[in-house]
Design an enzyme around this catalytic site. Structure first.
Site, short mmCIF file in Angstrom:
data_model
loop_
_atom_site.label_atom_id
_atom_site.label_comp_id
_atom_site.label_asym_id
_atom_site.label_seq_id
_atom_site.Cartn_x
_atom_site.Cartn_y
_atom_site.Cartn_z
N SER A 132 7.20 -0.45 8.60
CA SER A 132 7.37 -1.85 8.26
C SER A 132 8.52 -1.96 7.29
O SER A 132 8.93 -0.96 6.69
CB SER A 132 6.08 -2.36 7.59
OG SER A 132 6.27 -3.62 6.97
N TYR A 145 -1.01 -2.29 1.40
CA TYR A 145 -0.43 -2.14 2.74
C TYR A 145 0.93 -1.45 2.67
O TYR A 145 1.21 -0.51 3.44
CB TYR A 145 -0.30 -3.51 3.39
CG TYR A 145 0.48 -3.52 4.68
CD1 TYR A 145 -0.09 -3.04 5.85
CD2 TYR A 145 1.79 -4.01 4.73
CE1 TYR A 145 0.61 -3.04 7.05
CE2 TYR A 145 2.50 -4.01 5.91
CZ TYR A 145 1.92 -3.54 7.07
OH TYR A 145 2.63 -3.53 8.24
#
Length: 229
Positions: A132, A145
């Site tokens: 990501s 995360y």
């Protein structure tokens, strides 16, 4: 040349779009989904789009599911499955932290280890870690995360160096904020437990983060096209 490709987290979003697009190009695609109802739904979608997928229940945190997946001989492993837990680092429940690492890091690594053995023995293969932009930067209230994605970046970098000369390629893909629904579901996890009136974070900081919102998410197709390439 047609490849045998396993895509994890293929029930929705990038995973589903990538699996369908690769199958349309003539590749043999194994689409891993977390639970059986997702397999039924994806089977119908594939039929509607006129493509063939081998759909397999693959919860990457489940040892039995991983063992079943390793029975497939694959040229490319796309580690796309992941979850997002959000909330202030000082307050997020530790069970949520563990859940995020269990899927994004431990489950992904365990699955990868099995396929790495297969690929090294054969002398060829490609492993794609879907991290990501959160693996490169840290976003407030998504710190846990982002920590999982930073961990994946480190694992991928080490794996690439350690498997040099074996014929196995390793790379990462770093999506930003795309409208697959993943970011929205991640933001909702915080709402299940967070109490603004008791938060350690200043209200103005919370408001600034909320104002950023998820209103300007990108079209997922551009990222799906990048995965396929």
């Amino acid at each position: 040349m047609a490849k045998r490709i396993l895509v994890t987290g293929a029930a929705t979003g990038f995973g589903r779009g990538t699996a369908l697009a690769l199958a349309k190009r003539g590749h043999t695609v194994i689409a891993g989904v977390q639970i059986a109802p997702q397999a039924t739904e994806l089977m119908k979608i594939a039929a509607d789009e006129g493509v063939q997928l081998k759909i397999q229940v693959l919860d990457i945190t489940d040892e039995g599911d991983r063992q079943a997946a390793w029975a497939n001989e694959v040229d490319v492993l796309i580690n796309n499955a992941g979850v997002m837990q959000t909330g202030p680092v000082a307050e997020i429940p530790m069970d949520n932290v563990r859940r995020n690492f269990e899927t994004n890091v431990f489950g992904t690594l365990a699955l990868t280890q099995g396929f790495a053995r297969q690929m090294v023995k054969r002398g060829s293969g490609k492993i794609v870690m879907v991290t990501s932009m959160g693996g490169l930067i840290t976003v407030p209230f998504a710190g846990v995360y982002c920590a999982t994605k930073h961990a994946l970046e480190a694992l991928a970098e080490a794996l690439k160096a350690e498997l040099a000369g074996t014929g196995v390629e390793v790379c990462t893909a770093n999506p930003g904020v795309y409208g697959t629904g993943f970011n929205d579901r991640g933001a909702e996890t915080m709402m299940r437990w967070f109490d603004m009136s008791k938060s350690l974070t200043k209200p103005e900081v919370l408001m600034a983060a909320a104002a950023g919102g998820l209103s300007n998410q990108h079209d997922p197709q551009s990222m799906i096209d990048a995965f396929v390439r």
